[in-house]
Design an enzyme around this catalytic site. Structure first.
Site, PDB file in Angstrom:
ATOM      1  N   LYS A  47       0.852  -1.184   0.000  1.00  0.00           N
ATOM      2  CA  LYS A  47       0.000   0.000   0.000  1.00  0.00           C
ATOM      3  C   LYS A  47       0.893   1.241   0.000  1.00  0.00           C
ATOM      4  O   LYS A  47       1.644   1.477   0.948  1.00  0.00           O
ATOM      5  CB  LYS A  47      -0.911   0.015   1.236  1.00  0.00           C
ATOM      6  CG  LYS A  47      -1.647   1.350   1.389  1.00  0.00           C
ATOM      7  CD  LYS A  47      -2.566   1.403   2.587  1.00  0.00           C
ATOM      8  CE  LYS A  47      -2.832   2.850   2.970  1.00  0.00           C
ATOM      9  NZ  LYS A  47      -3.788   3.002   4.059  1.00  0.00           N
ATOM     10  N   ASN A  71      -9.253   1.585   9.561  1.00  0.00           N
ATOM     11  CA  ASN A  71      -8.524   1.278  10.787  1.00  0.00           C
ATOM     12  C   ASN A  71      -9.213   1.917  11.998  1.00  0.00           C
ATOM     13  O   ASN A  71      -9.766   1.244  12.865  1.00  0.00           O
ATOM     14  CB  ASN A  71      -7.077   1.757  10.661  1.00  0.00           C
ATOM     15  CG  ASN A  71      -6.150   1.274  11.782  1.00  0.00           C
ATOM     16  OD1 ASN A  71      -4.951   1.150  11.575  1.00  0.00           O
ATOM     17  ND2 ASN A  71      -6.656   0.998  12.979  1.00  0.00           N
TER      18      ASN A  71
END
Lengths: 68, 264
Positions: free
Chosen positions: B102, B211
């Site tokens: 990522k 997250n």
């Protein structure tokens, strides 16, 4: 011959030019999932037994941590 | 139901929810929340080891073994292309040659908004070095398309600022990206609660990465499960095809004939 390196940003002295295997032993990191960079270049794990730290090296030892 | 898998860089995943591993109280909470989320891809940050500290303590990858999860190393905290590339080279070494990553290159510490010129530059280098790049990006459709053309395997526009929990602030841009980009589009950043994730999936996103919405919920494990259900529900609603909106026309759901008060 003693060497001085920068390890994760801090100066560190060793009595002799040690290999990366010896370095990781010294740091209690043997067998841990880490990656090592010397002067901006990756040191592949396969080279840990014979590659030696040199005076003035900038060493980074990194690990995976929680993040998003 | 026909198999509906998320395909990224040629690999199929059952779960369309990707999760971060930061901001949890401890590794046990991390592990329980990630189990409850059903996520198969988990993102991790790369940082210096604490020399001389925590020797013998478990590490994150003991809790989330790469044999069970696809570990997605990220470049969180990088503000230029060179640092991001350097971080991911270390990550590849750390993860035995694993190349799915990522990329996120930040613009400033207040907004954590992506620096797109640096993101594009880093993507170009990383693709040339054989990385499979999932790129965190702004919701600009032209730049998302550029990332695809550079060879990124997924584009991940923000819904709103990282950690803000503000949900999808510009669904219209997101829709344009979904319509024009052929590689998977995942919303990354800004999801606050389950309905945000469902909306992203209903728009046609291929997946959602989050997250803080899980880690900072009062009960992270329960929220992780809620997010799993929301992503699944949103995806099914998208595949089922929603009814047309009729803002000025009601339509009764019950028969209009046979009413007892109309006896004539």
């Amino acid at each position: 011959m003693a060497i001085c390196v920068t390890l994760n940003g801090s100066p560190r002295e060793f009595p002799a030019p040690l290999t990366f295997v010896e370095l990781l032993d010294e740091l209690d990191l043997a067998g841990k999932r880490i990656a090592v960079e010397r002067n901006g270049e990756i040191v592949p794990r396969s080279r840990f037994p014979e590659a030696r730290l040199m005076d003035g090296d900038r060493i980074e030892v990194v690990v995976a941590v929680g993040g998003g | 139901m026909a198999a509906d898998k998320l395909l990224i860089a040629g690999k199929a995943y059952d779960s369309r929810l990707l999760v971060g591993t930061g901001k949890y109280r401890d590794f046990d909470e991390t592990r329980r929340a990630i189990e409850a989320s059903g996520a198969q891809i988990v993102t991790v940050a790369i940082r210096r080891t604490n020399i001389g500290q925590n020797a013998g303590e478990p590490s994150l990858l003991d809790v989330l073994p790469p044999s069970r999860f696809t570990i997605l190393p990220n470049t969180a905290g990088c503000y230029n292309a060179a640092d991001a590339v350097r971080t991911l080279r270390l990550a590849r070494e750390l993860l035995d040659g694993h190349s799915l990553v990522k990329l996120e290159v930040l613009g400033d510490a207040q907004s954590l908004y992506p620096n797109m010129p640096e993101t594009l530059a880093a993507a170009k280098t990383l693709v040339a070095e054989g990385f499979q790049v999932m790129a965190y990006c702004s919701d600009d459709p032209i730049l998302a398309k550029e990332l695809e053309e550079l060879g990124c395997v997924a584009v991940m526009p923000l819904a709103s600022l990282i950690g803000s929990g503000m949900g999808i602030v510009n669904p219209w841009n997101l829709q344009i990206i979904i319509d024009r980009v052929k590689v998977p589009v995942l919303v990354d950043a800004g999801i606050g609660t389950a309905s945000d994730a469902a909306v992203a999936m209903e728009l046609g996103c291929d997946g959602v990465l989050m997250n803080t919405a899980i880690a900072k919920a009062r009960d992270p494990v329960m929220m992780a499960h809620a997010m799993k259900l929301a992503v699944e529900a949103g995806r099914e609603a998208y595949r089922a095809g929603r009814m047309a909106k009729k803002p000025y026309e009601a339509s009764p759901s019950s028969p209009e004939s046979g009413l007892i008060q109309k006896s004539a």
